[in-house]
Write a protein that holds these residues in place. Structure first.
Motif, PDB file in Angstrom:
ATOM      1  N   GLY A 211      68.230   8.908 169.700  1.00 24.66           N
ATOM      2  CA  GLY A 211      67.267   8.110 168.955  1.00 24.66           C
ATOM      3  C   GLY A 211      65.841   8.404 169.372  1.00 24.66           C
ATOM      4  N   LYS A 212      64.966   8.541 168.395  1.00 24.55           N
ATOM      5  CA  LYS A 212      63.580   8.931 168.655  1.00 24.55           C
ATOM      6  C   LYS A 212      62.633   7.871 168.089  1.00 24.55           C
ATOM      7  CE  LYS A 212      60.213  12.517 167.416  1.00 24.55           C
ATOM      8  NZ  LYS A 212      60.015  13.792 166.667  1.00 24.55           N
ATOM      9  N   PRO A 213      61.697   7.378 168.877  1.00 23.99           N
ATOM     10  CA  PRO A 213      60.694   6.452 168.329  1.00 23.99           C
ATOM     11  C   PRO A 213      59.900   7.126 167.211  1.00 23.99           C
ATOM     12  CG  PRO A 213      60.643   6.440 170.733  1.00 23.99           C
ATOM     13  CD  PRO A 213      61.502   7.608 170.324  1.00 23.99           C
TER      14      PRO A 213
ATOM     15  N   PRO B  38      54.375   5.454 167.618  1.00 18.95           N
ATOM     16  CA  PRO B  38      55.801   5.258 167.383  1.00 18.95           C
ATOM     17  C   PRO B  38      56.208   3.810 167.672  1.00 18.95           C
ATOM     18  CG  PRO B  38      55.416   7.280 168.616  1.00 18.95           C
ATOM     19  CD  PRO B  38      54.110   6.553 168.569  1.00 18.95           C
ATOM     20  N   VAL B  39      57.099   3.303 166.853  1.00 18.87           N
ATOM     21  CA  VAL B  39      57.536   1.908 166.968  1.00 18.87           C
ATOM     22  C   VAL B  39      58.647   1.818 167.998  1.00 18.87           C
ATOM     23  CG1 VAL B  39      58.516  -0.051 165.726  1.00 18.87           C
ATOM     24  CG2 VAL B  39      56.895   1.473 164.575  1.00 18.87           C
ATOM     25  N   THR B  40      58.443   0.951 168.991  1.00 17.46           N
ATOM     26  CA  THR B  40      59.450   0.726 170.022  1.00 17.46           C
ATOM     27  C   THR B  40      59.624  -0.765 170.250  1.00 17.46           C
ATOM     28  OG1 THR B  40      57.813   0.815 171.820  1.00 17.46           O
ATOM     29  CG2 THR B  40      58.879   2.894 171.186  1.00 17.46           C
ATOM     30  N   ASN B  41      60.761  -1.122 170.811  1.00 11.09           N
ATOM     31  CA  ASN B  41      61.004  -2.518 171.170  1.00 11.09           C
ATOM     32  C   ASN B  41      62.009  -2.577 172.308  1.00 11.09           C
ATOM     33  OD1 ASN B  41      60.845  -5.435 170.819  1.00 11.09           O
ATOM     34  ND2 ASN B  41      62.936  -5.283 170.060  1.00 11.09           N
ATOM     35  N   ASP B  42      61.624  -3.264 173.372  1.00 13.75           N
ATOM     36  CA  ASP B  42      62.490  -3.388 174.542  1.00 13.75           C
ATOM     37  C   ASP B  42      63.361  -4.637 174.500  1.00 13.75           C
ATOM     38  OD1 ASP B  42      61.449  -1.051 175.653  1.00 13.75           O
ATOM     39  OD2 ASP B  42      59.806  -2.131 176.627  1.00 13.75           O
ATOM     40  N   GLY B  43      63.206  -5.480 173.479  1.00 10.92           N
ATOM     41  CA  GLY B  43      63.964  -6.720 173.403  1.00 10.92           C
ATOM     42  C   GLY B  43      65.445  -6.469 173.185  1.00 10.92           C
ATOM     43  N   PRO B  44      66.277  -7.466 173.486  1.00 12.68           N
ATOM     44  CA  PRO B  44      67.727  -7.282 173.387  1.00 12.68           C
ATOM     45  C   PRO B  44      68.280  -7.342 171.975  1.00 12.68           C
ATOM     46  CG  PRO B  44      67.221  -9.525 174.095  1.00 12.68           C
ATOM     47  CD  PRO B  44      65.908  -8.784 174.061  1.00 12.68           C
ATOM     48  N   HIS B  45      67.521  -7.875 171.019  1.00 11.65           N
ATOM     49  CA  HIS B  45      68.072  -8.118 169.691  1.00 11.65           C
ATOM     50  C   HIS B  45      67.868  -6.938 168.742  1.00 11.65           C
ATOM     51  CE1 HIS B  45      68.774 -12.249 170.901  1.00 11.65           C
ATOM     52  NE2 HIS B  45      67.538 -12.292 171.344  1.00 11.65           N
ATOM     53  N   HIS B  46      66.736  -6.272 168.850  1.00 10.35           N
ATOM     54  CA  HIS B  46      66.440  -5.135 167.975  1.00 10.35           C
ATOM     55  C   HIS B  46      65.854  -3.988 168.799  1.00 10.35           C
ATOM     56  CE1 HIS B  46      67.213  -7.586 164.428  1.00 10.35           C
ATOM     57  NE2 HIS B  46      66.451  -8.520 164.953  1.00 10.35           N
ATOM     58  N   PRO B  47      66.616  -3.433 169.740  1.00  8.84           N
ATOM     59  CA  PRO B  47      66.074  -2.375 170.607  1.00  8.84           C
ATOM     60  C   PRO B  47      65.767  -1.111 169.812  1.00  8.84           C
ATOM     61  CG  PRO B  47      68.452  -2.582 170.898  1.00  8.84           C
ATOM     62  CD  PRO B  47      68.032  -3.738 170.034  1.00  8.84           C
ATOM     63  N   LEU B  48      64.597  -0.568 170.070  1.00 12.43           N
ATOM     64  CA  LEU B  48      64.178   0.683 169.439  1.00 12.43           C
ATOM     65  C   LEU B  48      63.575   1.592 170.514  1.00 12.43           C
ATOM     66  CD1 LEU B  48      62.409  -0.633 166.195  1.00 12.43           C
ATOM     67  CD2 LEU B  48      64.603   0.546 166.334  1.00 12.43           C
TER      68      LEU B  48
ATOM     69  N   TYR C   2      67.663   2.653 169.805  1.00 14.26           N
ATOM     70  CA  TYR C   2      68.915   2.002 170.162  1.00 14.26           C
ATOM     71  C   TYR C   2      69.618   2.818 171.253  1.00 14.26           C
ATOM     72  CZ  TYR C   2      73.659   0.207 169.771  1.00 14.26           C
ATOM     73  OH  TYR C   2      74.886  -0.335 170.055  1.00 14.26           O
ATOM     74  N   ARG C   3      69.997   2.118 172.336  1.00 16.14           N
ATOM     75  CA  ARG C   3      70.686   2.791 173.449  1.00 16.14           C
ATOM     76  C   ARG C   3      72.005   2.102 173.780  1.00 16.14           C
ATOM     77  NH1 ARG C   3      67.830   7.349 173.111  1.00 16.14           N
ATOM     78  NH2 ARG C   3      65.664   7.193 173.860  1.00 16.14           N
ATOM     79  N   GLY C   4      72.491   1.269 172.901  1.00 18.05           N
ATOM     80  CA  GLY C   4      73.675   0.474 173.174  1.00 18.05           C
ATOM     81  C   GLY C   4      74.973   1.218 172.924  1.00 18.05           C
ATOM     82  N   PRO C   5      76.083   0.465 172.836  1.00 17.25           N
ATOM     83  CA  PRO C   5      77.400   1.072 172.615  1.00 17.25           C
ATOM     84  C   PRO C   5      77.423   1.952 171.364  1.00 17.25           C
ATOM     85  CG  PRO C   5      77.629  -1.243 173.202  1.00 17.25           C
ATOM     86  CD  PRO C   5      76.166  -1.003 173.004  1.00 17.25           C
TER      87      PRO C   5
END
Length: 347
Positions: free
Chosen positions: A153-155, A132-142, A144-147
Motif C-alpha cells: 500500500g502506497k500513500p 499523500p493522505v495517511t492516517n494512523d488511527g485504528p479505524h481507517h488506517p492509510l 492499510y497494514r492489517g490482516p
C-alpha cells in the motif's frame, strides 16, 4: 436564516416531480437542496442528477452514512460533485446506527466518535491535497497494514485537484458527546428532532465543543441546519389533520428506527422529556402494534417538531426557530406550489 429543500431518501420507488421542485426552489431563492440515504437510494446521485439543471443553489447531503464508503471514497464523491456543480457542495455525514452499519454495510459500529474524527480528518486531507493522505488511527488506517495486507500500500494524493479545500462538512449528531465533537471539528451540525423547545438542551454541549483547543468554528460562524415540515393551514381542523398525517413518522423514529438496545433517535425523545412515552411507543412498535404506538404520540410533540398553522402562527414559529440559532431551515415540501407559497410568505 436561509431555506433549504429537504428531498430525504426514496421510498419503494423514485419520487416524481423532484426536478421541477429543485428548479422551483432555486428560482424562489432557496439556498440549498438536500438529499438523504438510508438503505435504498444514495445521497449523491440525486444531487448530481437533479442539480445539473441548477446554477446557484447549494447541493447538500443530509446525510451520507460514513460506514457505506471509505473516507477517501466519500472525499472523491464530494470532490467530483463540487467540480461538476461549480463549488456548491455541502458534505453532510453521520454514523447511522448499529442495525444499519452492521446489518447493511457489514461494518463494526464500535467507537462512532473516534471513527467520525478519523473520517473528517481524512476527507479534509484529500480536499487540501497538500501531500499523500495517511492516517494512523485504528479505524481507517492509510496505508492499510492489517490482516491480509500485501505490504505494498502506497500513500496517495488525489489525481484531480479539488476545486475547494474547504468544502463545508456538517455532521449529524444526537448525543451530548457527539454534538460537542461536532462543534469542535465540523463546519455545521445537522440535528434531528431539533425544536425551539429543545434548543436550550443542546447549548452547553455545543459550547463545550467550541471551547476545545483548536476548535474549527465559533458559534458566530457555525451552521445549524434543522429539518421540519412547514405548512400554512386555513383553520384548526386542517391543522389537526396535518399533525395527524405527520404523527406516524414521529412514532417510526421513536419506536422503530433502531434496535431496542440502541435506538439513538428514541434517546433524543427521552432527553426532550418524553421518557415514559418513548419507552411505551417503542414497546408497542417493536411488538408490531404500530397503530397503537402512533396514537400515543401527542399533538403537542408533533406541533413542536414542525411549523404548521395559520399564516400568523407560521410566521411566529419561523421566527422562534431562527432565534435559537438555526441558520438553515430544511423543509420537506411536496410540490412547486408549496415551494412558491413558502417563499412568498417568508420573503
Amino acid at each position: 436564516m436561509r431555506l433549504g429543500l429537504q428531498l430525504g431518501y426514496w421510498g419503494a420507488q423514485p419520487p416524481e416531480g423532484v426536478g421541477e421542485r429543485v428548479r422551483a426552489a432555486e428560482a424562489a431563492g432557496f439556498d440549498a437542496v438536500f438529499a438523504a440515504e438510508a438503505w435504498g437510494s444514495d445521497a449523491f446521485t440525486p444531487l448530481a442528477w437533479w442539480g445539473r439543471e441548477t446554477t446557484r443553489i447549494r447541493l447538500g447531503t443530509s446525510i451520507v452514512q460514513m460506514s457505506g464508503r471509505t473516507p477517501t471514497s466519500i472525499a472523491m464523491h464530494a470532490l467530483t460533485l463540487d467540480h461538476l456543480s461549480g463549488g456548491r457542495v455541502v458534505l453532510g455525514m453521520g454514523v447511522s446506527g448499529p442495525q444499519v452499519v452492521e446489518g447493511w454495510y457489514g461494518q463494526p459500529f464500535e467507537k462512532p466518535l473516534a471513527r467520525t474524527r478519523e473520517v473528517v480528518d481524512i476527507v479534509r486531507q484529500v480536499l487540501r491535497r497538500e501531500g499523500p493522505v495517511t492516517n494512523d488511527g485504528p479505524h481507517h488506517p492509510l496505508p492499510y497494514r492489517g490482516p491480509g495486507a500485501t505490504g505494498l500500500g502506497k500513500p496517495l494524493k488525489p489525481i484531480v485537484h479539488p476545486l475547494r479545500a474547504d468544502v463545508p462538512i456538517w455532521l449529524g449528531a444526537e448525543g451530548p458527546r457527539n454534538v460537542a465533537q461536532t462543534a469542535e471539528i465540523a463546519d455545521g451540525w445537522i440535528p434531528i428532532f431539533y425544536t425551539p423547545r429543545s434548543a436550550e438542551m443542546y447549548r452547553p454541549w455545543l459550547d463545550e465543543g467550541f471551547a476545545r483547543p483548536g476548535a474549527r468554528r465559533t458559534r458566530d460562524d457555525f451552521e445549524i441546519a434543522a429539518t421540519c415540515h412547514l405548512q400554512v393551514v386555513a383553520d384548526a381542523d386542517e391543522k389537526a389533520r396535518v399533525l395527524d398525517a405527520l404523527r406516524p413518522v414521529v412514532s417510526l423514529y421513536m419506536g422503530g428506527m433502531g434496535a431496542k438496545e440502541a435506538n439513538f433517535h428514541n434517546q433524543v425523545f427521552v432527553r426532550m422529556g418524553y421518557e415514559s412515552l418513548a419507552r411505551e411507543v417503542q414497546e408497542l412498535y417493536l411488538g408490531g402494534e404500530k397503530d397503537r404506538a402512533t396514537a400515543l404520540v401527542p399533538d403537542e410533540l408533533v406541533d413542536d417538531m414542525h411549523i404548521v398553522g395559520e399564516r400568523g402562527e407560521v410566521l411566529e414559529k419561523v421566527a422562534a426557530w431562527e432565534a435559537t440559532g438555526v441558520t438553515t431551515l430544511m423543509l420537506s415540501l411536496g410540490s412547486v406550489e408549496e415551494i412558491d407559497r413558502v417563499a412568498a410568505l417568508l420573503a
